[in-house]
Design an enzyme around this catalytic site. Structure first.
Site, mmCIF file in Angstrom:
data_model
loop_
_atom_site.group_PDB
_atom_site.id
_atom_site.type_symbol
_atom_site.label_atom_id
_atom_site.label_comp_id
_atom_site.label_asym_id
_atom_site.label_seq_id
_atom_site.Cartn_x
_atom_site.Cartn_y
_atom_site.Cartn_z
ATOM 1 N N GLY A 24 51.500 55.636 49.679
ATOM 2 C CA GLY A 24 51.246 55.438 48.245
ATOM 3 C C GLY A 24 49.807 55.856 47.983
ATOM 4 N N ASP A 28 48.704 53.609 42.064
ATOM 5 C CA ASP A 28 47.826 52.814 41.227
ATOM 6 C C ASP A 28 46.850 51.927 42.021
ATOM 7 O OD1 ASP A 28 47.363 52.214 38.464
ATOM 8 O OD2 ASP A 28 47.976 50.163 38.997
ATOM 9 N N LYS A 31 44.179 53.958 43.579
ATOM 10 C CA LYS A 31 43.189 54.443 42.618
ATOM 11 C C LYS A 31 42.255 53.335 42.129
ATOM 12 C CE LYS A 31 42.957 57.308 38.523
ATOM 13 N NZ LYS A 31 43.707 57.991 37.496
ATOM 14 N N LYS A 156 50.755 41.764 49.158
ATOM 15 C CA LYS A 156 51.649 40.723 48.676
ATOM 16 C C LYS A 156 52.489 41.267 47.526
ATOM 17 C CE LYS A 156 50.443 38.464 45.039
ATOM 18 N NZ LYS A 156 50.060 39.266 43.882
ATOM 19 N N HIS A 186 44.343 38.978 48.303
ATOM 20 C CA HIS A 186 42.945 39.330 47.987
ATOM 21 C C HIS A 186 42.114 38.111 47.588
ATOM 22 C CE1 HIS A 186 44.203 39.397 43.741
ATOM 23 N NE2 HIS A 186 42.933 39.350 43.440
ATOM 24 N N LYS A 190 37.598 36.702 48.280
ATOM 25 C CA LYS A 190 36.587 36.302 47.289
ATOM 26 C C LYS A 190 35.554 35.391 47.953
ATOM 27 C CE LYS A 190 39.798 36.333 43.349
ATOM 28 N NZ LYS A 190 39.351 37.398 42.474
ATOM 29 N N GLU A 224 44.643 33.656 33.302
ATOM 30 C CA GLU A 224 44.283 35.046 33.003
ATOM 31 C C GLU A 224 44.483 35.277 31.516
ATOM 32 O OE1 GLU A 224 45.085 38.214 36.144
ATOM 33 O OE2 GLU A 224 46.926 37.042 36.105
ATOM 34 N N HIS A 248 48.484 33.156 46.114
ATOM 35 C CA HIS A 248 47.113 32.751 45.762
ATOM 36 C C HIS A 248 46.984 31.227 45.644
ATOM 37 C CE1 HIS A 248 46.647 36.938 45.165
ATOM 38 N NE2 HIS A 248 46.987 37.021 43.904
ATOM 39 N N LYS A 349 39.941 34.019 31.148
ATOM 40 C CA LYS A 349 40.084 34.275 32.582
ATOM 41 C C LYS A 349 39.225 33.251 33.296
ATOM 42 C CE LYS A 349 39.745 37.640 36.281
ATOM 43 N NZ LYS A 349 41.055 37.397 36.857
HETATM 44 C C1 BG6 Z 1 47.238 39.983 41.637
HETATM 45 C C2 BG6 Z 1 48.408 39.815 40.707
HETATM 46 O O1 BG6 Z 1 47.581 39.532 42.925
HETATM 47 O O2 BG6 Z 1 46.147 39.225 41.151
HETATM 48 C C3 BG6 Z 1 48.054 40.186 39.289
HETATM 49 O O3 BG6 Z 1 49.488 40.649 41.157
HETATM 50 C C4 BG6 Z 1 46.807 39.452 38.835
HETATM 51 O O4 BG6 Z 1 49.136 39.882 38.415
HETATM 52 C C5 BG6 Z 1 45.698 39.602 39.862
HETATM 53 O O5 BG6 Z 1 46.392 39.969 37.582
HETATM 54 C C6 BG6 Z 1 44.520 38.703 39.505
HETATM 55 O O6 BG6 Z 1 43.483 38.882 40.429
HETATM 56 P P1 BG6 Z 1 42.026 38.393 40.097
HETATM 57 O O7 BG6 Z 1 41.251 38.694 41.320
HETATM 58 O O8 BG6 Z 1 41.558 39.156 38.896
HETATM 59 O O9 BG6 Z 1 42.112 36.919 39.796
#
Ligand code: BG6
Length: 491
Positions: A24, A28, A31, A156, A186, A190, A224, A248, A349
């Protein structure tokens, strides 16, 4: 150690040479996240000059692969320098379908041509392709000069249920050792999430009170303001439970509640997380109906509702919001509720963990307690990275009036260094063979075990999302979940 010395350590750090194959490679995720992160690592001299990156998959429709890299940097890197051409020279592309064995052989040939310390396969593809790619690498295992140097990085959601995650794990284990498998979440990359462990286990004053005797409850909010950002096709299948709660949220619960690990090794930390996941109370239908609320955003003013988004069924039942209460049935946490709230198109957020302590046994200063609020610690994970502690003090002046205030630690005020972004940190760890911030097989399977009952009820239409206006804090019933226990959401 002074801050400058810490920066100095970072400056001297360099990873070994590597070859990274991105399935891939013109997609996206590559990128938006991978190329900008690799570029930043390159610019900040974290990379050894002998690294190579091969994109694999469908080519970039609007030009060459190098144009794609350039565009990614243009759009997603703030801090560019004049090294872009040099960076781009490290990239190649193989145009192929993921079931094209010849293309895999060509790729292996390319890998064998040069000597690299680490060979990394990154799955930046929709989950649908994973099995095909794993088989194509694995079945050609003996064609690699040194297969032991390989590792796979999987995004994930890893699987779609406990059963499918188990199947995917056993397919991977046909070819790879567990130590070669890097399952990314991810959130673990952090800084502030990692700091949960540092804060908890390097401050002795916390440990004696970090339990059911002193903590009243814990809230985790991951809100979010964005919607699904054109990812309708993915989100329809995933919804908030697979996109956020299974991974998460479970990571945040584990880190805030786990026992101190024996040491700071990947397995010791992951062992403790798994123990927590195993202790999370299993949910039956009645429990779920009483304690879990799903929601779906509807249109509000100029913001489209979820059902009006591209590639979304106009009658979709996919949840974009989750609120619920979990319990961890172990000695430390018995009867302490963990209230969770997460969703898209909420007012802001913000990711935070709120630890609310019990009230003191006797309110000595009882009569003037209008402002009294029992202690709390808030981990503000994003966007303002802070740890705040709420304490009570005397209000100056006549009388005995208590006033609640905060003691704050703010990352930016103390560390002016450029932090690594999540993907930068995780890429470095992967190249450096450090599995601490990646999920282990049993961890992933336990996480699915917790959410599987929710997914079953949802699939049987027994747990349907309630509508909430975009920009609000979710369906009204999500407030009831906590208020019926005489508590309230911090926000
Ligand atoms: C991703 C989700 O794992 O985390 C997205 O698939 C979400 O839907 C994103 O927007 C949020 O990540 P962060 O680091 O901006 O809180």
């Amino acid at each position: 150690m002074k801050i400058e010395d810490i920066c100095e350590l970072d400056v001297k750090f360099k990873v070994d040479d590597f070859i990274l194959i991105i399935f891939g490679g013109a997609g996206d995720l590559t990128k938006r996240k991978l190329i900008p992160s690799i570029y930043n690592l390159f610019s900040h001299n974290f990379l050894n000059s002998n690294f190579k990156i091969i994109g694999f998959g469908h080519p970039y429709r609007k030009g060459s692969y190098h144009d794609f890299i350039r565009e990614s940097i243009d759009e997603f890197v703030n801090d560019k320098s004049d090294n872009i051409d040099e960076f781009i020279n490290h990239f190649d592309f193989i145009t192929a379908e993921f079931d094209d064995n010849k293309a895999f052989l060509k790729m292996i040939n390319n890998i064998n041509k040069e000597i690299h310390e680490h060979i990394i396969f990154y799955f930046a593809t929709p989950p649908f392709f994973s099995k095909m790619i794993i088989k194509n690498i694995g079945e050609n295992k003996d064609k690699f000069n040194d297969f032991k140097k390989t590792r796979v990085v999987m995004e994930k959601p890893f699987g779609e249920s406990k059963e499918s995650a188990k199947n995917l794990n056993s397919l991977l284990h046909n070819y790879f050792e567990e130590t070669q498998i890097y399952r990314i979440d991810h959130y673990l990359g952090k800084e502030t999430v990692q700091n949960i462990l540092f804060f908890r286990f390097s401050n002795i004053i916390l440990e004696p009170i970090w339990n059911r005797n002193y903590i009243d409850h814990i809230q985790i909010t991951v809100s979010e303001s964005i919607g699904i950002e054109g990812r309708g096709r993915f989100y329809e299948k995933s919804g908030i439970i697979k996109d956020f709660v299974q991974n998460h949220i479970m990571q945040l619960i584990s880190l805030i509640s786990m026992e101190p690990p024996a040491d700071f090794n990947a397995n010791s930390i992951r062992d403790e997380k798994v123990k927590i996941l195993k202790s999370i109370r299993k949910m039956d239908e009645k429990y779920i109906k009483d304690n879990i609320i799903l929601g779906q955003y509807s249109n509000n003013e100029n913001i489209a509702g979820y059902r009006e988004e591209e590639n979304v069924d106009p009658n979709s039942k996919t949840p974009t919001f989750f609120a619920g209460k979990f319990y961890i049935d172990n000695w430390r946490w018995a009867d302490v509720p963990f209230y969770i709230r997460t969703g898209k198109r909420l007012p802001e957020k913000s990711t935070e963990i709120y630890i609310k302590f019990k009230e003191p046994p006797l309110k000595l200063i009882n009569d003037h307690c209008n402002f009294y609020d029992s202690n709390s610690i808030i981990f503000k994970i994003q966007p303002n990275e802070e740890i705040c502690m709420n304490i009570n003090i005397k209000k100056p002046g006549i009388g005995n009036v208590v006033h609640s205030t905060f003691m704050n630690f703010n990352y930016k005020e103390i560390f002016e260094i450029n932090k690594l972004t999540e993907y930068e940190r995780l890429l470095i760890d992967c190249i450096d063979s450090d599995l601490t911030l990646f999920a282990r097989q049993d961890e992933i399977e336990e996480m699915w075990e917790i959410v599987d009952p929710l997914l079953h009820l949802w699939a049987e239409n027994k747990l349907l999302p309630k509508q909430y206006p975009a920009g609000s804090w979710g369906p009204f019933d999500s407030i009831k979940i906590i208020e019926k226990d005489n508590r309230h959401w911090r926000k």
